[in-house]
Motif scaffolding. Structure first.
Motif, PDB file in Angstrom:
ATOM      1  N   ARG A 101       0.814  -1.216   0.000  1.00  0.00           N
ATOM      2  CA  ARG A 101       0.000   0.000   0.000  1.00  0.00           C
ATOM      3  C   ARG A 101       0.850   1.269   0.000  1.00  0.00           C
ATOM      4  NH1 ARG A 101      -4.835  -1.444   4.385  1.00  0.00           N
ATOM      5  NH2 ARG A 101      -5.072  -3.628   3.789  1.00  0.00           N
ATOM      6  N   HIS A 102       1.991   1.210   0.670  1.00  0.00           N
ATOM      7  CA  HIS A 102       2.822   2.405   0.837  1.00  0.00           C
ATOM      8  C   HIS A 102       4.289   2.059   0.549  1.00  0.00           C
ATOM      9  CE1 HIS A 102      -0.758   4.040   2.691  1.00  0.00           C
ATOM     10  NE2 HIS A 102      -0.753   3.059   3.571  1.00  0.00           N
ATOM     11  N   PRO A 103       4.620   1.807  -0.712  1.00  0.00           N
ATOM     12  CA  PRO A 103       5.975   1.338  -1.043  1.00  0.00           C
ATOM     13  C   PRO A 103       7.071   2.352  -0.755  1.00  0.00           C
ATOM     14  CG  PRO A 103       4.732   1.857  -3.038  1.00  0.00           C
ATOM     15  CD  PRO A 103       3.753   1.894  -1.898  1.00  0.00           C
ATOM     16  N   GLY A 104       6.713   3.634  -0.597  1.00  0.00           N
ATOM     17  CA  GLY A 104       7.742   4.636  -0.337  1.00  0.00           C
ATOM     18  C   GLY A 104       8.166   4.733   1.111  1.00  0.00           C
ATOM     19  N   VAL A 105       7.457   4.062   2.014  1.00  0.00           N
ATOM     20  CA  VAL A 105       7.764   4.126   3.441  1.00  0.00           C
ATOM     21  C   VAL A 105       8.605   2.914   3.842  1.00  0.00           C
ATOM     22  CG1 VAL A 105       6.819   4.224   5.784  1.00  0.00           C
ATOM     23  CG2 VAL A 105       5.619   5.361   3.900  1.00  0.00           C
ATOM     24  N   THR A 106       9.735   3.165   4.477  1.00  0.00           N
ATOM     25  CA  THR A 106      10.616   2.093   4.952  1.00  0.00           C
ATOM     26  C   THR A 106      10.200   1.678   6.357  1.00  0.00           C
ATOM     27  OG1 THR A 106      12.488   2.927   3.671  1.00  0.00           O
ATOM     28  CG2 THR A 106      12.993   1.472   5.528  1.00  0.00           C
ATOM     29  N   VAL A 107      10.001   0.382   6.563  1.00  0.00           N
ATOM     30  CA  VAL A 107       9.712  -0.140   7.900  1.00  0.00           C
ATOM     31  C   VAL A 107      11.011  -0.665   8.500  1.00  0.00           C
ATOM     32  CG1 VAL A 107       8.388  -1.790   9.264  1.00  0.00           C
ATOM     33  CG2 VAL A 107       7.367  -0.757   7.225  1.00  0.00           C
ATOM     34  N   SER A 108      11.420  -0.097   9.617  1.00  0.00           N
ATOM     35  CA  SER A 108      12.640  -0.504  10.311  1.00  0.00           C
ATOM     36  C   SER A 108      12.260  -1.320  11.539  1.00  0.00           C
ATOM     37  CB  SER A 108      13.448   0.733  10.732  1.00  0.00           C
ATOM     38  OG  SER A 108      14.577   0.365  11.501  1.00  0.00           O
ATOM     39  N   VAL A 109      12.687  -2.579  11.561  1.00  0.00           N
ATOM     40  CA  VAL A 109      12.335  -3.489  12.661  1.00  0.00           C
ATOM     41  C   VAL A 109      13.462  -3.491  13.687  1.00  0.00           C
ATOM     42  CG1 VAL A 109      11.707  -5.840  13.297  1.00  0.00           C
ATOM     43  CG2 VAL A 109      11.001  -4.909  11.077  1.00  0.00           C
ATOM     44  N   LYS A 110      13.108  -3.172  14.925  1.00  0.00           N
ATOM     45  CA  LYS A 110      14.079  -3.144  16.012  1.00  0.00           C
ATOM     46  C   LYS A 110      13.885  -4.377  16.889  1.00  0.00           C
ATOM     47  CE  LYS A 110      14.337   1.891  16.096  1.00  0.00           C
ATOM     48  NZ  LYS A 110      15.724   1.920  15.652  1.00  0.00           N
ATOM     49  N   ALA A 111      14.984  -5.039  17.248  1.00  0.00           N
ATOM     50  CA  ALA A 111      14.916  -6.271  18.033  1.00  0.00           C
ATOM     51  C   ALA A 111      14.613  -5.962  19.491  1.00  0.00           C
ATOM     52  CB  ALA A 111      16.229  -7.034  17.922  1.00  0.00           C
ATOM     53  N   ALA A 112      13.690  -6.725  20.054  1.00  0.00           N
ATOM     54  CA  ALA A 112      13.365  -6.644  21.478  1.00  0.00           C
ATOM     55  C   ALA A 112      13.068  -8.067  21.927  1.00  0.00           C
ATOM     56  CB  ALA A 112      12.163  -5.739  21.712  1.00  0.00           C
ATOM     57  N   PHE A 113      13.698  -8.506  23.015  1.00  0.00           N
ATOM     58  CA  PHE A 113      13.634  -9.921  23.369  1.00  0.00           C
ATOM     59  C   PHE A 113      12.480 -10.278  24.300  1.00  0.00           C
ATOM     60  CE2 PHE A 113      18.100  -9.317  22.140  1.00  0.00           C
ATOM     61  CZ  PHE A 113      18.175 -10.278  21.145  1.00  0.00           C
ATOM     62  N   THR A 114      11.954  -9.304  25.026  1.00  0.00           N
ATOM     63  CA  THR A 114      10.866  -9.585  25.957  1.00  0.00           C
ATOM     64  C   THR A 114       9.739  -8.580  25.730  1.00  0.00           C
ATOM     65  OG1 THR A 114      11.650  -8.106  27.728  1.00  0.00           O
ATOM     66  CG2 THR A 114      12.558 -10.352  27.667  1.00  0.00           C
ATOM     67  N   ALA A 115       8.564  -8.908  26.280  1.00  0.00           N
ATOM     68  CA  ALA A 115       7.431  -7.984  26.176  1.00  0.00           C
ATOM     69  C   ALA A 115       7.760  -6.659  26.833  1.00  0.00           C
ATOM     70  CB  ALA A 115       6.195  -8.619  26.816  1.00  0.00           C
ATOM     71  N   ARG A 116       8.455  -6.715  27.956  1.00  0.00           N
ATOM     72  CA  ARG A 116       8.838  -5.480  28.643  1.00  0.00           C
ATOM     73  C   ARG A 116       9.777  -4.647  27.766  1.00  0.00           C
ATOM     74  NH1 ARG A 116       6.966  -1.894  31.435  1.00  0.00           N
ATOM     75  NH2 ARG A 116       5.979  -3.499  32.708  1.00  0.00           N
ATOM     76  N   ASP A 117      10.665  -5.284  27.024  1.00  0.00           N
ATOM     77  CA  ASP A 117      11.556  -4.551  26.112  1.00  0.00           C
ATOM     78  C   ASP A 117      10.755  -3.818  25.036  1.00  0.00           C
ATOM     79  OD1 ASP A 117      13.761  -5.497  27.475  1.00  0.00           O
ATOM     80  OD2 ASP A 117      14.139  -7.144  26.071  1.00  0.00           O
ATOM     81  N   VAL A 118       9.733  -4.491  24.491  1.00  0.00           N
ATOM     82  CA  VAL A 118       8.914  -3.885  23.448  1.00  0.00           C
ATOM     83  C   VAL A 118       8.160  -2.682  24.008  1.00  0.00           C
ATOM     84  CG1 VAL A 118       6.998  -4.233  21.849  1.00  0.00           C
ATOM     85  CG2 VAL A 118       8.674  -6.051  22.187  1.00  0.00           C
ATOM     86  N   ILE A 119       7.555  -2.860  25.163  1.00  0.00           N
ATOM     87  CA  ILE A 119       6.801  -1.760  25.779  1.00  0.00           C
ATOM     88  C   ILE A 119       7.727  -0.579  26.069  1.00  0.00           C
ATOM     89  CG2 ILE A 119       5.523  -1.053  27.841  1.00  0.00           C
ATOM     90  CD1 ILE A 119       4.378  -3.899  27.919  1.00  0.00           C
ATOM     91  N   GLY A 120       8.927  -0.878  26.558  1.00  0.00           N
ATOM     92  CA  GLY A 120       9.877   0.191  26.855  1.00  0.00           C
ATOM     93  C   GLY A 120      10.273   0.953  25.604  1.00  0.00           C
ATOM     94  N   ALA A 121      10.486   0.243  24.499  1.00  0.00           N
ATOM     95  CA  ALA A 121      10.880   0.899  23.246  1.00  0.00           C
ATOM     96  C   ALA A 121       9.780   1.831  22.754  1.00  0.00           C
ATOM     97  CB  ALA A 121      11.211  -0.151  22.190  1.00  0.00           C
ATOM     98  N   VAL A 122       8.538   1.393  22.865  1.00  0.00           N
ATOM     99  CA  VAL A 122       7.421   2.220  22.413  1.00  0.00           C
ATOM    100  C   VAL A 122       7.183   3.382  23.374  1.00  0.00           C
ATOM    101  CG1 VAL A 122       4.922   2.233  22.016  1.00  0.00           C
ATOM    102  CG2 VAL A 122       6.320   0.361  21.135  1.00  0.00           C
ATOM    103  N   ARG A 123       7.231   3.102  24.661  1.00  0.00           N
ATOM    104  CA  ARG A 123       6.950   4.143  25.660  1.00  0.00           C
ATOM    105  C   ARG A 123       7.968   5.274  25.599  1.00  0.00           C
ATOM    106  NH1 ARG A 123       8.853   4.828  30.500  1.00  0.00           N
ATOM    107  NH2 ARG A 123       9.836   2.772  30.496  1.00  0.00           N
ATOM    108  N   THR A 124       9.232   4.942  25.343  1.00  0.00           N
ATOM    109  CA  THR A 124      10.293   5.952  25.318  1.00  0.00           C
ATOM    110  C   THR A 124      10.468   6.603  23.953  1.00  0.00           C
ATOM    111  OG1 THR A 124      11.989   4.280  24.827  1.00  0.00           O
ATOM    112  CG2 THR A 124      11.561   4.779  27.149  1.00  0.00           C
TER     113      THR A 124
END
Length: 294
Positions: free
Chosen positions: A116-139
Motif C-alpha cells: 500500500r505504501h511502497p515509499g515508506v521504509t519499515v525498520s524493525v528493532k529487536a526486542a527480546f521480551t514484552a517489557r523490552d517492546v513496551i519500553g521501546a514504544v513508551r520511550t
C-alpha cells in the motif's frame, strides 16, 4: 527576519515594484511595505531606493537575492518533504518486535503495508521480551511494537490490540524421537534435551512451567539468538519449543513440527503510544486493527 519577509522582498524584486508585488501576493501595499521595512531594520540597511513608485535595489539588496532564494527554496523543500511523509509517499516507521513475532505476523503485516505504501521504509528493532517492546514504544525508540505474552501485560502504559494467539509447538530433527507424529503430549518431553530461549521470554516461561509440573528434561542449550534454534535442532543438539509462527519455516528447512498437547498459547498484541500517531504509524495500525476496535 522570517521567511515571509524574504518572500515579500523577492516578490518586489521579481515584479519590479511594491504595487505589482502586492497584487501578485494578494496583500495590501502598506502591509507589504511594512514587512520589507521590518526586514531592513533587522538587517540594519536599506534594500531598495524608493524613487517615486519605483523600487531600485541597493547594493545590499542585490547581495540578499541569492541567499533569500536559497532560504525560500529550502523551506519549500522542507514543506515538500513533510507532505511526502504525511501523504505516505516517503518516510520511515520504526517497529519493535520480539523475535518469533518478527517471523509472523510481522512479515505478513509489513508485506501488506509495503504493497500500500511502497515509499515508506519499515525498520524493525529487536526486542527480546514484552517489557523490552513496551519500553521501546513508551520511550519513543519505536512508534509501534509487536509482542507476545502469556500473562497480563501493563497495557495501561500503551495502547494495545490483541491480533492473534500463537500456540506452542515442538520442533524436532527429521527422524527424531517423535518421527511420523503430528502431536506430542507435554509429558512426553520428560527425558528429552531441549534448546531454550533466555529468561523473560514467553517460550522460556512455558518450558519452565513444564519443569514446575514435574516434567524432567535436560537443557541442551540456551540461546538469545532465535535464528540459532533451527540450526541447532537440525544439527541434533536437541528439540525446541517455539510458537507456531515458526511452523512453515521449520518445515521448509526439513524439521518435524508437532503440536504440544494440551494446547497452550501466547497472545500477540500490537502496541503504540497513547495519543496522536504519525501518519505511517496510523496507517500501519489501521491496516492491522479492525475498524472500531482501536
Amino acid at each position: 527576519m522570517d521567511i515571509r519577509q524574504l518572500e515579500y522582498f523577492l516578490a518586489v524584486v521579481d515584479r519590479g515594484g511594491f504595487n505589482r508585488a502586492a497584487s501578485a501576493l494578494y496583500v495590501s501595499q502598506p502591509s507589504l511595505s511594512q514587512a520589507v521595512r521590518a526586514l531592513e531594520r533587522d538587517l540594519g540597511t536599506e534594500l531598495f531606493h524608493r524613487i517615486g513608485r519605483r523600487a531600485v535595489l541597493t547594493e545590499a539588496g542585490r547581495a540578499l537575492i541569492e541567499p533569500a532564494r536559497a532560504a525560500v527554496r529550502s523551506l519549500e523543500g522542507a514543506r515538500a518533504s513533510v507532505a511526502c511523509v504525511r501523504e505516505l509517499r516517503a518516510g520511515r516507521l520504526d517497529v519493535a518486535s520480539m523475535p518469533s513475532q518478527a517471523v509472523q505476523p510481522l512479515t505478513s503485516l509489513i508485506r501488506s503495508f509495503a504493497q500500500r505504501h511502497p515509499g515508506v521504509t519499515v525498520s524493525v528493532k529487536a526486542a527480546f521480551t514484552a517489557r523490552d517492546v513496551i519500553g521501546a514504544v513508551r520511550t519513543g525508540a519505536a512508534e509501534l511494537g509487536l509482542l507476545a505474552s502469556a500473562g497480563s501485560v501493563p497495557y495501561t502504559e500503551v495502547c494495545a490490540h490483541v491480533l492473534a494467539e500463537q500456540r506452542f509447538v515442538l520442533v524436532a530433527p527429521p527422524g527424531g524421537p517423535f518421527a511420523g507424529r503430528e502431536a506430542v503430549a507435554c509429558e512426553e518431553l520428560a527425558g528429552q534435551r531441549l534448546i531454550v530461549g533466555q529468561p523473560g521470554t514467553g517460550m522460556r516461561a512455558y518450558v519452565d512451567s513444564l519443569r514446575d509440573q514435574g516434567i524432567d528434561f535436560s537443557m541442551a542449550a540456551e540461546t538469545e539468538h532465535r535464528v540459532a534454534l533451527l540450526p541447532l535442532v537440525l544439527a541434533g543438539v536437541g528439540l525446541a519449543v517455539v510458537t507456531d509462527s515458526w511452523r512453515d519455516i521449520a518445515r521448509r528447512a526439513g524439521a518435524d513440527v508437532l503440536d504440544i498437547e494440551p494446547a497452550t498459547a501466547l497472545s500477540v498484541a500490537l502496541i503504540s503510544r497513547r495519543g496522536i500517531r504519525s501518519p505511517a504509524a496510523a496507517a500501519f495500525w489501521g491496516m492491522a486493527v479492525p475498524t472500531g476496535t482501536d
